[in-house]
Design a protein around this motif. Structure first.
Motif, PDB file in Angstrom:
ATOM      1  N   SER A 134       0.841  -1.204   0.000  1.00  0.00           N
ATOM      2  CA  SER A 134       0.000   0.000   0.000  1.00  0.00           C
ATOM      3  C   SER A 134       0.877   1.255   0.000  1.00  0.00           C
ATOM      4  O   SER A 134       2.068   1.206   0.276  1.00  0.00           O
ATOM      5  N   HIS A 184       1.295   6.405   3.090  1.00  0.00           N
ATOM      6  CA  HIS A 184       0.398   7.079   4.037  1.00  0.00           C
ATOM      7  C   HIS A 184      -0.746   6.174   4.501  1.00  0.00           C
ATOM      8  O   HIS A 184      -1.483   6.527   5.405  1.00  0.00           O
ATOM      9  N   ILE A 185      -0.873   4.996   3.899  1.00  0.00           N
ATOM     10  CA  ILE A 185      -1.886   4.024   4.326  1.00  0.00           C
ATOM     11  C   ILE A 185      -1.234   3.101   5.345  1.00  0.00           C
ATOM     12  O   ILE A 185      -0.339   2.320   5.009  1.00  0.00           O
ATOM     13  N   THR A 228      -9.991   1.934   6.118  1.00  0.00           N
ATOM     14  CA  THR A 228      -8.626   2.138   5.650  1.00  0.00           C
ATOM     15  C   THR A 228      -8.041   3.240   6.517  1.00  0.00           C
ATOM     16  O   THR A 228      -8.602   4.335   6.596  1.00  0.00           O
ATOM     17  N   VAL A 262      -5.484   6.063   7.421  1.00  0.00           N
ATOM     18  CA  VAL A 262      -4.601   7.015   6.752  1.00  0.00           C
ATOM     19  C   VAL A 262      -3.876   7.840   7.817  1.00  0.00           C
ATOM     20  O   VAL A 262      -4.510   8.426   8.689  1.00  0.00           O
ATOM     21  N   TYR A 282     -12.797   5.649   5.780  1.00  0.00           N
ATOM     22  CA  TYR A 282     -11.394   5.934   6.097  1.00  0.00           C
ATOM     23  C   TYR A 282     -11.307   6.428   7.536  1.00  0.00           C
ATOM     24  O   TYR A 282     -12.169   7.184   7.994  1.00  0.00           O
ATOM     25  N   ILE A 323      -6.477  11.805   1.574  1.00  0.00           N
ATOM     26  CA  ILE A 323      -6.413  10.405   1.144  1.00  0.00           C
ATOM     27  C   ILE A 323      -5.604  10.256  -0.135  1.00  0.00           C
ATOM     28  O   ILE A 323      -4.813   9.337  -0.271  1.00  0.00           O
TER      29      ILE A 323
END
Length: 143
Positions: free
Chosen positions: A37, A40-41, A53, A55, A83, A135
Motif C-alpha cells: 500500500s 500514508h496508508i 482504511t 490514513v 477511512y 487520502i
C-alpha cells in the motif's frame, strides 16, 4: 451563517474539518498492515464490523512522523469507502461562522493540496482541510 467544525491537531497545527464530513471519532483498536500500500496508508482496522482504511495524516502531508503511537482517528466516508484519518489529537466540535477565507500564508505543497482555506474560531484561525485530499495527496504530489 454558522456551521459545526471538528478541530484537531496535526503536527502542532490546529485544523478544522466540517462536522458534516465526519461520521465519528474513534480510538483505533487494531491495525492490520496491507503489503504494497501507499506509505500514508497504515493498514486496515474495523469499526462495528466495517472495514476502515487507516490514513496517517502526517504522512499524507509529507510531515515528520509522530514519535509515539497515536490511536485517535476521524472516520469519514469518501466515495462509499470508510477511512480513519489518524490525527495527533482531537480537540473539540465548535460552531463558527462558515465563511471560508483564502490562505494568506505560505504553506508546504502537501498542505496546499489539502487546505480549502481558513476559518476563524474563537481561539484564532484554523486551516480548513479537505478529507478527500488527505487520502490522495501523496499521489498528486508524485505527479
Amino acid at each position: 451563517m454558522t456551521a459545526l467544525f471538528l478541530i484537531v491537531d496535526i503536527a502542532d497545527e490546529r485544523v478544522a474539518i466540517p462536522a458534516s464530513d465526519v461520521q465519528s471519532v474513534v480510538e483505533l483498536e487494531g491495525l492490520t498492515p496491507v503489503p504494497g500500500s501507499a506509505p500514508h496508508i497504515l493498514g486496515l482496522s474495523a469499526l462495528r464490523s466495517r472495514v476502515l482504511t487507516v490514513v496517517d495524516c502526517r504522512r499524507a502531508l509529507s510531515l515528520a512522523p509522530h514519535d509515539e503511537a497515536r490511536r485517535e482517528a476521524i472516520v469519514v466516508s469518501i466515495s462509499g469507502h470508510l477511512y480513519a484519518l489518524l490525527v495527533d489529537r482531537v480537540d473539540d466540535v465548535v460552531e463558527i461562522d462558515d465563511t471560508v477565507s483564502p490562505v494568506s500564508t505560505v504553506l508546504g505543497s502537501a498542505w496546499v493540496h489539502a487546505a480549502r482555506g481558513v476559518v476563524s474560531t474563537g481561539e484564532g484561525v484554523c486551516l480548513l482541510l479537505d478529507p478527500a485530499a488527505l487520502i490522495d495527496a501523496p499521489s498528486r504530489q508524485a505527479a
